[in-house]
Design an enzyme around this catalytic site. Sequence first.
Site, mmCIF file in Angstrom:
data_model
loop_
_atom_site.group_PDB
_atom_site.id
_atom_site.type_symbol
_atom_site.label_atom_id
_atom_site.label_comp_id
_atom_site.label_asym_id
_atom_site.label_seq_id
_atom_site.Cartn_x
_atom_site.Cartn_y
_atom_site.Cartn_z
ATOM 1 N N ALA A 61 6.125 11.225 -12.167
ATOM 2 C CA ALA A 61 5.622 10.161 -13.039
ATOM 3 C C ALA A 61 5.099 8.997 -12.207
ATOM 4 O O ALA A 61 4.071 8.399 -12.533
ATOM 5 C CB ALA A 61 6.732 9.675 -13.968
ATOM 6 N N TRP B 194 1.804 9.989 -10.785
ATOM 7 C CA TRP B 194 0.781 10.059 -11.833
ATOM 8 C C TRP B 194 0.089 8.692 -11.995
ATOM 9 O O TRP B 194 -1.093 8.622 -12.304
ATOM 10 C CB TRP B 194 1.449 10.477 -13.153
ATOM 11 N N HIS B 195 0.843 7.636 -11.752
ATOM 12 C CA HIS B 195 0.268 6.303 -11.921
ATOM 13 C C HIS B 195 -0.741 5.945 -10.840
ATOM 14 O O HIS B 195 -1.524 5.019 -11.005
ATOM 15 C CB HIS B 195 1.379 5.237 -11.951
ATOM 16 N N GLY B 196 -0.705 6.638 -9.744
ATOM 17 C CA GLY B 196 -1.680 6.321 -8.705
ATOM 18 C C GLY B 196 -1.362 7.027 -7.410
ATOM 19 O O GLY B 196 -0.212 7.396 -7.149
ATOM 20 N N PHE C 86 -5.324 5.548 -15.082
ATOM 21 C CA PHE C 86 -4.338 6.590 -14.772
ATOM 22 C C PHE C 86 -4.736 7.936 -15.394
ATOM 23 O O PHE C 86 -4.029 8.882 -15.316
ATOM 24 C CB PHE C 86 -2.942 6.186 -15.274
#
Lengths: 476, 362
Positions: free
Chosen positions: A321, A324-326, A476
């Site tokens: 997770a 996934w944000h960057g 995102f």
Amino acid sequence: MKFISLPFFVFFVVVYGLYLLCNHRRQNRLLLVASYVFYGSWDWRFLVLIFASTVFNYFCGWKIDASANAKEKRAFLWLCVLANLTVLFFFKYYHFFIDGLSDLSSLAGITLPMRFLEVVLPVGLSYYTFQAMSYSMDIYLRGLKPVRNFFDFSLFVSFFPNLLSGPIETARHFLPQILSPRIVTLEKFYEGCYLIFWGIFQKAFVADNLLKIITPFFNSAAPYNGTQVLFSLYAVAIQVFCDFSGYTDIARGLGKCMGFDLKLNFRLPYFVTNIADFWKRWHMSFYGWLKDYVYMPLVFRAKEKTEFVIYRSMFIIMVLAGLWHGSSVRFLLWGIYNGLLVVGYRLLQPALRKIPLPRKPLLRDVWFVIRVILFFHLVCFGIILFKTKSVAQALQMLQALFLNFSFDLSSAMMLYKVAFFCLPLLAIQLLQFSKDDLLAVLKINPWLRGLIYFYLFHLMMVFAFTGGNQFIYFQF
Amino acid sequence: MQKDAHVFYFRGMPWALVGAILLSLLFQQVVREMPAFWRFCYLYSNSYTDDLLRVEAQLNMIPGNDRRPRVFILGSSCAKRAFDVNYLTHAFLKEHLSFYNLGIAQAGSSINVLMQKRMWLEKNPAMVIYMLKPYNFYQEEYKFDDARSFDPSVLPVLVKYLGYQRFFSRWTVFVRFYLKEISLFYKYSNFFSRSIMQVGMSCLTGKKMPRSELYPRDRYLPQAYLLDRINRMSEAEVAQFKENKYSALNKECFCLFAKDLVARGIKLVVVNAPVHPVLNLKVHGNRRFVEKWGSAYDNFLQNQSRKIGFAYVDAESLPDLDETDFADTFHLNQKGRAAFSQFIERYLSGHLPSSAGYKSAD
């Protein structure tokens, strides 16, 4: 076409007017065309990608369902998952890997003759990729029947309200809504309008104005003042929430007006006392997706279902997770931080349960508030990694938090500004929390509700719409 | 109506929402009628960004029973800083004239002045002084999107010169204008948001809110500094001043504006804006501009002055101002303002508004 813009308003009014005049079949076609127009307005080239993704997942779904044996089914599922993730990784992490490789080679004194592609991340790519993947997975894992009509499946992938930033729908929840006629009632319409209004307020008043406060602070160089760091972290926590929750509420509101019921994405996430509850209430559709399609298979397909497997799976989920944000080390660290919190909380849970609760209701409430505040600070602590521009800056801010903590006039001014933009939100959220209803405002006395609308209207007239920042979670 | 579209089965209205909107409109109307509100706006508006609010506040502060003939000064920030209205009002005390400086920064082009007219027309000015400069006609932009005021009567002119495609590509600008007309708080949101925050800050710091200045940055800049700045203007910057579709648009707007005023019996005096000596003499790019467009601009205004019947004060008639009279290339400082106001006083002495016809500048 930005969500909070006049062109989108006109677009939606036209689409909605036509929608009400059409029967179910035509409504679906209309929404599909509208979704492609909406997505194409960002960049027409993105349409090629979403169309290719739709075609590929549609046929994968059919192949999984039509395969005679389990091995073949699994092979098609893996093909689907790998292809989707390859596309996602290419667009999202290409620069991360190329830059990393380049840095490593230069450290070793080698200059690699690499030709860099200018890769643009299509907006909403990860949202519709995850959504499309859920279709194949639901067919494989839950025996969902594949959709016959390609256009209906296309609408499932590209439905414009949730296309850019979710909520990430699952096939088993959203496809039935597409396939069966929808009823648009007055109540749903009003609820939808309220959600749109509340979403705009969160984004345009709270998030955009807080961003104006925190951007200069995070762009400034050390040394930092500890209290200002703390207040700016509060501001970031609220800003990120309002930015994303605002988008989700608008998306859900638009859906509701058309008779759809999109998934809830946020349920007062800062009114919790522990990390487990927090992740049950923050970006619920994404973490629900990870739980259904990553965590569950990791746990249930493990040879031995030990506590270690659960801890390991939880930790993996949180790290994924974070990434996934960057594609940066900061997000990796942020993911690890959350993973450690989740695992640590589960480990400590037996001990925490032994702490006796105060008997008096008032004291119990006070104890709850204290725990909420303490936990909020844990979240803020992680936000340092999320928001800062580099690990070095994060360390400087941490240092200021613990070693340079003084309350001066500029800190007071910052607190005043942050409080000014957060208090209306807090008041409404307290109402939602006390009634345990996110639509509590719609159910209070109409006179009081009118006054709330009046107050929020004026705040928006004066403080909102002064620039229009893009939603953070688009990236995102 | 199809059977699965039941949105029209409305059982009631969202009264709270309707009530909030009506209350908001009522509240804004009440606020508009409050002299104290306009006084606050006048005192605390920002000198750079809130000119329109300052002008609206000034107009709203004029007492209803004040029957003195009014002279409105229009134009951009050049006009705002070239006229000392207190001096002029004092100078024409016997004639009971009162002067109002309605100059708005970045809004001196004729299209803007034409649109602002709706705002002050009901205050019945006896005379209007409009300060203009050649740049207002030959700039490769028409300063519409960020115009400070809007009048729908200008839309046909815009369609004529921009074409339908460009006109409709700007539809959001027009919608925003209408929204601003409806909502006072939205129209001046910059001022209100800043004021609300400043009130809080003042409470924290104990300092008073800063009052606005009509003549900010009045300091004298040495000629060498200005020369250097102008010489650094790129060719592209200089080349932007040329005859273009906005020239024709602004010229037509100017004519519409002048004809309307004359038809209403309002005396119109068009005054050239004074410019720093370096702009007239020493700068390569600017000299080219002045030579090429200065005479065309002058001829146009002379012709219109005769045709329509307004007074025109050309650049030759302006007082001799040297570099010490300017704050920068276009804006006068206190000394220059005093000299220029004296010149206007002398000029107007022969052209005072009266009911007995109009005396041309020629």
